[in-house]
Write a protein that holds these residues in place. Structure first.
Motif, PDB file in Angstrom:
ATOM      1  N   PRO A 250      -1.193   8.637  -1.542  1.00  0.00           N
ATOM      2  CA  PRO A 250      -0.561   7.349  -1.790  1.00  0.00           C
ATOM      3  C   PRO A 250       0.300   6.909  -0.609  1.00  0.00           C
ATOM      4  O   PRO A 250       0.851   7.740   0.114  1.00  0.00           O
ATOM      5  N   ALA A 251       0.402   5.617  -0.406  1.00  0.00           N
ATOM      6  CA  ALA A 251       1.225   5.078   0.678  1.00  0.00           C
ATOM      7  C   ALA A 251       2.646   5.620   0.583  1.00  0.00           C
ATOM      8  O   ALA A 251       3.166   5.865  -0.517  1.00  0.00           O
ATOM      9  N   SER A 252       3.271   5.789   1.722  1.00  0.00           N
ATOM     10  CA  SER A 252       4.595   6.429   1.779  1.00  0.00           C
ATOM     11  C   SER A 252       5.657   5.668   0.993  1.00  0.00           C
ATOM     12  O   SER A 252       6.653   6.264   0.573  1.00  0.00           O
ATOM     13  N   ILE A 253       5.471   4.365   0.759  1.00  0.00           N
ATOM     14  CA  ILE A 253       6.503   3.621   0.024  1.00  0.00           C
ATOM     15  C   ILE A 253       6.631   4.105  -1.417  1.00  0.00           C
ATOM     16  O   ILE A 253       7.650   3.871  -2.073  1.00  0.00           O
ATOM     17  N   PHE A 254       5.592   4.802  -1.917  1.00  0.00           N
ATOM     18  CA  PHE A 254       5.630   5.294  -3.299  1.00  0.00           C
ATOM     19  C   PHE A 254       6.265   6.678  -3.417  1.00  0.00           C
ATOM     20  O   PHE A 254       6.533   7.131  -4.539  1.00  0.00           O
ATOM     21  N   THR A 255       6.488   7.360  -2.301  1.00  0.00           N
ATOM     22  CA  THR A 255       7.017   8.726  -2.334  1.00  0.00           C
ATOM     23  C   THR A 255       8.289   8.855  -3.180  1.00  0.00           C
ATOM     24  O   THR A 255       8.397   9.789  -3.994  1.00  0.00           O
ATOM     25  N   PRO A 256       9.270   7.950  -3.050  1.00  0.00           N
ATOM     26  CA  PRO A 256      10.513   8.112  -3.835  1.00  0.00           C
ATOM     27  C   PRO A 256      10.326   7.998  -5.349  1.00  0.00           C
ATOM     28  O   PRO A 256      11.202   8.428  -6.102  1.00  0.00           O
ATOM     29  N   ILE A 257       9.212   7.403  -5.807  1.00  0.00           N
ATOM     30  CA  ILE A 257       9.061   7.197  -7.253  1.00  0.00           C
ATOM     31  C   ILE A 257       7.890   7.995  -7.845  1.00  0.00           C
ATOM     32  O   ILE A 257       7.554   7.797  -9.017  1.00  0.00           O
ATOM     33  N   LEU A 258       7.283   8.879  -7.080  1.00  0.00           N
ATOM     34  CA  LEU A 258       6.146   9.651  -7.591  1.00  0.00           C
ATOM     35  C   LEU A 258       6.529  10.462  -8.830  1.00  0.00           C
ATOM     36  O   LEU A 258       5.774  10.527  -9.803  1.00  0.00           O
ATOM     37  N   ARG A 259       7.703  11.083  -8.795  1.00  0.00           N
ATOM     38  CA  ARG A 259       8.147  11.876  -9.950  1.00  0.00           C
ATOM     39  C   ARG A 259       8.355  10.977 -11.161  1.00  0.00           C
ATOM     40  O   ARG A 259       7.987  11.343 -12.285  1.00  0.00           O
ATOM     41  N   ASP A 260       8.944   9.796 -10.944  1.00  0.00           N
ATOM     42  CA  ASP A 260       9.148   8.852 -12.055  1.00  0.00           C
ATOM     43  C   ASP A 260       7.807   8.432 -12.659  1.00  0.00           C
ATOM     44  O   ASP A 260       7.681   8.310 -13.889  1.00  0.00           O
ATOM     45  N   ILE A 261       6.831   8.205 -11.810  1.00  0.00           N
ATOM     46  CA  ILE A 261       5.511   7.803 -12.300  1.00  0.00           C
ATOM     47  C   ILE A 261       4.925   8.894 -13.188  1.00  0.00           C
ATOM     48  O   ILE A 261       4.461   8.635 -14.298  1.00  0.00           O
TER      49      ILE A 261
ATOM     50  N   TRP B  44      -2.801   8.801 -20.112  1.00  0.00           N
ATOM     51  CA  TRP B  44      -3.115   7.765 -19.136  1.00  0.00           C
ATOM     52  C   TRP B  44      -3.072   8.371 -17.736  1.00  0.00           C
ATOM     53  O   TRP B  44      -2.505   9.444 -17.530  1.00  0.00           O
ATOM     54  N   VAL B  45      -3.655   7.661 -16.784  1.00  0.00           N
ATOM     55  CA  VAL B  45      -3.510   8.015 -15.368  1.00  0.00           C
ATOM     56  C   VAL B  45      -3.188   6.745 -14.593  1.00  0.00           C
ATOM     57  O   VAL B  45      -3.442   5.634 -15.061  1.00  0.00           O
ATOM     58  N   MET B  46      -2.597   6.932 -13.423  1.00  0.00           N
ATOM     59  CA  MET B  46      -2.269   5.803 -12.557  1.00  0.00           C
ATOM     60  C   MET B  46      -2.914   6.031 -11.206  1.00  0.00           C
ATOM     61  O   MET B  46      -3.032   7.172 -10.752  1.00  0.00           O
ATOM     62  N   ARG B  47      -3.337   4.963 -10.566  1.00  0.00           N
ATOM     63  CA  ARG B  47      -3.897   5.047  -9.223  1.00  0.00           C
ATOM     64  C   ARG B  47      -3.026   4.244  -8.272  1.00  0.00           C
ATOM     65  O   ARG B  47      -2.662   3.106  -8.575  1.00  0.00           O
ATOM     66  N   LEU B  48      -2.691   4.838  -7.135  1.00  0.00           N
ATOM     67  CA  LEU B  48      -1.868   4.180  -6.136  1.00  0.00           C
ATOM     68  C   LEU B  48      -2.675   4.003  -4.854  1.00  0.00           C
ATOM     69  O   LEU B  48      -3.448   4.885  -4.481  1.00  0.00           O
ATOM     70  N   PRO B  49      -2.504   2.883  -4.155  1.00  0.00           N
ATOM     71  CA  PRO B  49      -3.244   2.667  -2.913  1.00  0.00           C
ATOM     72  C   PRO B  49      -2.710   3.555  -1.791  1.00  0.00           C
ATOM     73  O   PRO B  49      -1.528   3.923  -1.778  1.00  0.00           O
ATOM     74  N   SER B  50      -3.571   3.884  -0.833  1.00  0.00           N
ATOM     75  CA  SER B  50      -3.142   4.695   0.306  1.00  0.00           C
ATOM     76  C   SER B  50      -2.430   3.847   1.353  1.00  0.00           C
ATOM     77  O   SER B  50      -1.789   4.383   2.268  1.00  0.00           O
ATOM     78  N   SER B  51      -2.535   2.534   1.237  1.00  0.00           N
ATOM     79  CA  SER B  51      -1.801   1.635   2.140  1.00  0.00           C
ATOM     80  C   SER B  51      -1.480   0.348   1.399  1.00  0.00           C
ATOM     81  O   SER B  51      -2.210  -0.060   0.492  1.00  0.00           O
ATOM     82  N   VAL B  52      -0.373  -0.266   1.777  1.00  0.00           N
ATOM     83  CA  VAL B  52       0.056  -1.535   1.175  1.00  0.00           C
ATOM     84  C   VAL B  52       0.337  -2.512   2.306  1.00  0.00           C
ATOM     85  O   VAL B  52       1.375  -2.442   2.964  1.00  0.00           O
ATOM     86  N   ASN B  53      -0.598  -3.404   2.556  1.00  0.00           N
ATOM     87  CA  ASN B  53      -0.450  -4.375   3.645  1.00  0.00           C
ATOM     88  C   ASN B  53      -0.514  -5.790   3.075  1.00  0.00           C
ATOM     89  O   ASN B  53      -1.397  -6.576   3.406  1.00  0.00           O
ATOM     90  N   LEU B  54       0.424  -6.079   2.203  1.00  0.00           N
ATOM     91  CA  LEU B  54       0.432  -7.354   1.502  1.00  0.00           C
ATOM     92  C   LEU B  54       1.380  -8.374   2.110  1.00  0.00           C
ATOM     93  O   LEU B  54       1.203  -9.572   1.926  1.00  0.00           O
ATOM     94  N   SER B  55       2.403  -7.889   2.820  1.00  0.00           N
ATOM     95  CA  SER B  55       3.446  -8.797   3.298  1.00  0.00           C
ATOM     96  C   SER B  55       4.105  -8.234   4.545  1.00  0.00           C
ATOM     97  O   SER B  55       4.158  -7.014   4.741  1.00  0.00           O
TER      98      SER B  55
END
Length: 230
Positions: free
Chosen positions: A31-42, A50-61
């Protein structure tokens, strides 16, 4: 014979060594590094089963985005992508990635009538006039244009996984237009959404934002699912 055996061993080692050196390295995306701080919360907050999928990059803005787990809806597990950290106000919400067991919202947008470009041009012309000059039929057209579907395009996220890209009109100044990608995977309903992405002046989708959102959804579909820790 001994010399031949030693020579054979040396040749085997040389071949094996070459094979080892040239063996392709397997790289596992994360997963993209911006999600690292909330991985445990997820992992702790996603509903059991359920399962969640996170993108490996976030280039939206070009603006830095801050992900935040949102669990106010029991029917959807969402991660807001905000323009400010620790913000619960929708005014700072730039985008959303989410998973749901059932999704009436997605089903509704999949079946809605598409509001044509011609109608959008009429709406634009009406809004440019003084509101006191609007006729009853023009007022009804303005009301009916709120939150309508402006485009709906099937897309392929990965082999065997089909999705749909949808452009939704806004609902006034407080609710801007939005771009969505919906798809079904893991027996669940996924969505990726960003605000904006529609040029009212030309009545067209902003292609750079459309491509960025679809690329994010493709990355989500290809990533390994994150399971609940419960």
């Amino acid at each position: 014979m001994k010399k031949q055996s030693i020579l054979g061993i040396m040749l085997s080692c040389a071949v094996l060594g070459a094979c080892y050196l040239t063996k392709p390295q397997i790289v596992t995306a994360a997963p993209a590094s911006i999600f690292t701080p909330i991985l445990r919360d997820i992992k702790n907050q996603i509903p059991r089963g359920w399962v969640m999928r996170l993108p490996s990059s976030v280039n939206l803005s070009n603006t830095k985005l801050y992900p935040q787990v949102i669990t106010n809806s029991p029917r959807e597990f969402a991660i807001w992508l905000n323009s400010r950290p620790n913000c619960m106000d929708r005014s700072c919400q730039f985008g959303v990635i989410a998973v749901a067991k059932d999704s009436e919202y997605a089903d509704n947008l999949r079946s809605k009538h598409i509001f044509s470009k011609t109608y959008m041009q009429r709406v634009k012309a009406i809004r440019q006039r003084n509101s006191q000059t609007w006729t009853e039929s023009e007022t009804k057209l303005l009301i009916s244009s709120d939150m309508v579907v402006l485009e709906r395009t099937p897309i392929t996220l990965k082999p065997g996984i089909q999705g749909v890209f949808i452009v939704q009109n806004g609902g006034g100044a407080s609710t801007p237009p939005s771009l969505h990608v919906f798809w079904k995977q893991d027996g669940l309903n996924y969505r990726a959404t960003i605000k904006g992405g529609f040029d009212y002046e030309r009545s067209v989708v902003i292609q750079s934002q459309k491509s960025a959102l679809i690329n994010l959804a493709v990355s989500m579909a290809k990533e390994s699912p994150i399971k609940s820790a419960n």
